[in-house]
Write an enzyme that holds these catalytic residues in place. Structure first.
Site, mmCIF file in Angstrom:
data_model
loop_
_atom_site.group_PDB
_atom_site.id
_atom_site.type_symbol
_atom_site.label_atom_id
_atom_site.label_comp_id
_atom_site.label_asym_id
_atom_site.label_seq_id
_atom_site.Cartn_x
_atom_site.Cartn_y
_atom_site.Cartn_z
ATOM 1 N N ASP A 44 0.827 -1.215 0.000
ATOM 2 C CA ASP A 44 0.000 0.000 0.000
ATOM 3 C C ASP A 44 0.865 1.270 0.000
ATOM 4 O O ASP A 44 0.410 2.340 0.397
ATOM 5 C CB ASP A 44 -0.943 -0.002 1.217
ATOM 6 C CG ASP A 44 -0.181 0.041 2.528
ATOM 7 O OD1 ASP A 44 1.074 -0.061 2.506
ATOM 8 O OD2 ASP A 44 -0.833 0.191 3.577
ATOM 9 N N ASP A 266 29.377 12.866 -5.570
ATOM 10 C CA ASP A 266 28.588 13.617 -6.556
ATOM 11 C C ASP A 266 27.191 13.695 -5.982
ATOM 12 O O ASP A 266 26.462 12.708 -5.954
ATOM 13 C CB ASP A 266 28.611 12.902 -7.915
ATOM 14 C CG ASP A 266 27.926 13.700 -9.019
ATOM 15 O OD1 ASP A 266 27.146 14.623 -8.700
ATOM 16 O OD2 ASP A 266 28.165 13.392 -10.198
ATOM 17 N N HIS A 358 32.596 10.641 -20.362
ATOM 18 C CA HIS A 358 31.322 11.371 -20.270
ATOM 19 C C HIS A 358 31.491 12.812 -20.737
ATOM 20 O O HIS A 358 32.608 13.317 -20.839
ATOM 21 C CB HIS A 358 30.759 11.315 -18.844
ATOM 22 C CG HIS A 358 31.656 11.903 -17.779
ATOM 23 N ND1 HIS A 358 31.849 13.258 -17.633
ATOM 24 C CD2 HIS A 358 32.384 11.313 -16.802
ATOM 25 C CE1 HIS A 358 32.651 13.478 -16.607
ATOM 26 N NE2 HIS A 358 33.018 12.310 -16.087
ATOM 27 N N HIS A 362 25.969 20.077 -18.578
ATOM 28 C CA HIS A 362 24.530 19.956 -18.829
ATOM 29 C C HIS A 362 23.830 21.062 -18.049
ATOM 30 O O HIS A 362 24.379 21.572 -17.074
ATOM 31 C CB HIS A 362 24.005 18.565 -18.432
ATOM 32 C CG HIS A 362 24.250 18.199 -16.991
ATOM 33 N ND1 HIS A 362 23.425 18.607 -15.975
ATOM 34 C CD2 HIS A 362 25.238 17.483 -16.401
ATOM 35 C CE1 HIS A 362 23.899 18.131 -14.817
ATOM 36 N NE2 HIS A 362 25.005 17.455 -15.048
ATOM 37 N N HIS A 369 19.361 16.999 -14.827
ATOM 38 C CA HIS A 369 19.682 17.109 -16.244
ATOM 39 C C HIS A 369 18.525 17.889 -16.843
ATOM 40 O O HIS A 369 17.529 17.324 -17.308
ATOM 41 C CB HIS A 369 19.858 15.730 -16.882
ATOM 42 C CG HIS A 369 21.067 15.017 -16.336
ATOM 43 N ND1 HIS A 369 21.253 13.667 -16.412
ATOM 44 C CD2 HIS A 369 22.170 15.490 -15.693
ATOM 45 C CE1 HIS A 369 22.414 13.338 -15.841
ATOM 46 N NE2 HIS A 369 22.971 14.431 -15.391
ATOM 47 N N TYR A 391 39.334 8.797 -14.813
ATOM 48 C CA TYR A 391 39.027 7.524 -14.142
ATOM 49 C C TYR A 391 40.074 6.508 -14.575
ATOM 50 O O TYR A 391 40.066 6.060 -15.726
ATOM 51 C CB TYR A 391 37.604 7.057 -14.496
ATOM 52 C CG TYR A 391 36.606 8.193 -14.318
ATOM 53 C CD1 TYR A 391 36.080 8.477 -13.058
ATOM 54 C CD2 TYR A 391 36.264 9.021 -15.388
ATOM 55 C CE1 TYR A 391 35.221 9.564 -12.878
ATOM 56 C CE2 TYR A 391 35.411 10.100 -15.211
ATOM 57 C CZ TYR A 391 34.898 10.369 -13.964
ATOM 58 O OH TYR A 391 34.058 11.450 -13.784
ATOM 59 N N GLU A 402 33.129 19.147 -10.039
ATOM 60 C CA GLU A 402 31.941 19.656 -10.738
ATOM 61 C C GLU A 402 31.375 20.871 -10.018
ATOM 62 O O GLU A 402 30.982 20.783 -8.851
ATOM 63 C CB GLU A 402 30.869 18.552 -10.792
ATOM 64 C CG GLU A 402 29.568 18.994 -11.434
ATOM 65 C CD GLU A 402 28.565 17.851 -11.560
ATOM 66 O OE1 GLU A 402 28.622 16.900 -10.749
ATOM 67 O OE2 GLU A 402 27.714 17.918 -12.474
HETATM 68 N N1 GLY Z 1 25.100 13.881 -10.948
HETATM 69 C C1 GLY Z 1 24.880 13.589 -12.288
HETATM 70 C C2 GLY Z 1 25.735 14.391 -13.143
HETATM 71 O O1 GLY Z 1 26.738 14.898 -12.700
HETATM 72 O O2 GLY Z 1 25.439 14.612 -14.276
HETATM 73 MN MN MN Z 2 26.388 16.856 -13.567
HETATM 74 MN MN MN Z 3 26.996 15.480 -10.687
#
Ligand code: GLY
Ligand code: MN
Ligand code: MN
Length: 433
Positions: A44, A266, A358, A362, A369, A391, A402
């Site tokens: 539930d 992150d 990567h 973004h 995102h 990496y 970041e």
């Molecule tokens: N935390 C996901 C990214 O860095 O895009």
């Molecule tokens: Mn990011």
């Molecule tokens: Mn990130």
């Protein structure tokens, strides 16, 4: 209303957003938006409710069972903007507490015509008579695929079946064009999300040591988020030590921290539905090894050189390319491959892709995102991440740094400039443990 609301956003933000969208609608057209639904979990239970981002952007309403109609040239003035909310239900109020009242809906959204959600189809029947075109919303995120049909897809099918002779168009591109530029009010919310993220990171710096578990570190972050009135995480947090730092979307966060390893974070606080997105990498025992420090400084140098690229006219595609090339040079200096290797490499499989797989930018906003396209020229008011990384699995070294960057007419503004990032600074703070 609760005694201490988690956050208060002026209805002016939502009034402005609706005005901007209305300006994009052609004559005799209306746009219909619906709230997210509660997602079933098991038994539930439901997952915690998260409002559909476009619906929140246009209304500020953070409840399920709600609809919004915008019909700027509707011949009936009172129906140019209509918000439908869940009718009062005494049983639900007893079990779940607060139910949004009409007055609160008016104060939050700035919309004056409020109707009950169960009146939607009656009102629509009339409005469809005056409209030729209907804009509907679905999740058009480019990389997203799901087996589960959501409420927006079902709603679109239902309306198209009921009104087969109307023209139905996509609202998503219109919303994308608006949401990608952040207003002053939105920037304040994003700054607050960054501030809470900073506090959480600083808290971990005085907690991390060998022997702790990744989930214990996460608990410190969760604690700081909660006491600072964040909704929680804007996405699943990554707390990866040792080899886990090389797993791009590592989220199990269940390993023990070992001396000599790196710990990659992150995470980002979501405040008033706006999310930060931050990565930091620290040494578990408070001191980088010489090799870890060389790799760390390489990524940090590239981050610093990349931030000035966040200017009007540039694109995510071009920033990616520039950062990949900078990281390639750093990788040569780190001895991962040689300049001669690069000259001979196949352009479809460059050596750097083994160590950086990567993109590095973004948009962020209501979603981590967020809406915005890679080939679209940047404009003032956009907020994007800058996230170079490296990496090296064979060395248990995964590093990502970041920050969130605001594009302006002049120099970019780093919204995370005050979050510790220099290697010396990190070591110094950790030495106080
Ligand atoms: N935390 C996901 C990214 O860095 O895009
Ligand atoms: Mn990011
Ligand atoms: Mn990130």
């Amino acid at each position: 209303m609760p005694d201490m609301p988690k956050h208060t956003i002026s209805p002016d933000l939502f009034i402005l957003n609706r005005k901007n969208l209305s300006g994009l609608l052609p004559q005799k057209s209306m746009a219909i938006f619906r709230a997210a639904e509660k997602m079933p979990r098991n038994g539930d239970q439901f997952y915690p409710f998260r409002q559909q981002s476009d619906f929140f952007y246009l209304s500020g309403i953070d409840y399920e069972n709600a609809f919004l109609i915008l019909f700027p040239d509707c011949p009936i003035t009172a129906l140019k903007e209509v918000l439908f909310i869940e009718p009062y239900n005494a049983v639900k109020a007893t079990w779940e507490g607060h139910i949004l009242s009409n007055q609160e809906a008016i104060e939050i959204s700035g919309i004056t015509t409020i109707r009950r959600a169960d009146q939607l189809h009656t009102v629509l029947r009339e409005l469809m008579h005056y409209a030729d075109t209907v804009y509907l919303n679905t999740n058009e995120y480019i990389k997203f695929q799901s087996e589960v049909e959501d409420t927006h897809q079902r709603f679109a099918k239902e309306l198209k079946e009921k009104y087969p002779l109307h023209t139905f168009l996509r609202a998503a591109p219109l919303l994308e064009s608006l949401r990608v530029i952040k207003s002053e009010e939105e920037l304040l919310l994003l700054r607050q999300a960054c501030e809470i993220t900073k506090k959480a990171f600083e808290r971990t710096l005085s907690f991390v040591r060998a022997g702790k578990y990744e989930y214990e570190v996460q608990a410190e972050i969760d604690h700081e988020f909660t006491i600072n009135r964040a909704n929680g995480h804007g996405y699943a947090p990554i707390i990866g030590s040792g080899i886990n730092s090389c797993v791009l979307h590592y989220t199990s966060n269940d390993c023990q921290l070992e001396a000599g390893d790196l710990l990659l974070f992150d995470f980002g606080a979501e405040y008033a539905n706006y999310t930060a997105d931050m990565s930091r990498t620290i040494p578990v025992n408070g001191t980088f090894t010489p090799r870890q420090r060389d790799c760390y400084e390489a990524v940090l140098r590239v981050l610093k050189k990349a931030i000035p690229l966040y200017v009007p006219g540039n694109t995510i595609d071009k920033i990616n390319q520039a950062v990949w090339e900078m990281m390639e040079q750093q990788m040569i200096l780190l001895g991962l491959f040689t300049a001669e290797d690069v000259e001979k490499q196949h352009p479809d499989s460059p050596y750097y892709q083994k160590y950086l797989m990567h993109g590095v930018a973004h948009h962020i906003g209501l979603d981590v995102h967020d809406v915005g396209l890679k080939h679209q020229p940047l404009k003032a008011g956009m907020v994007l991440t800058c996230e170079p990384g490296i990496y090296i699995r064979e060395e248990r070294i995964g590093i990502r740094l970041e920050n969130d960057i605001l594009v302006t007419e002049s120099d970019p503004i780093d919204l995370m400039a005050d979050i510790p990032i220099e290697a010396d600074e990190i070591e110094q703070i950790m030495s106080r443990n």
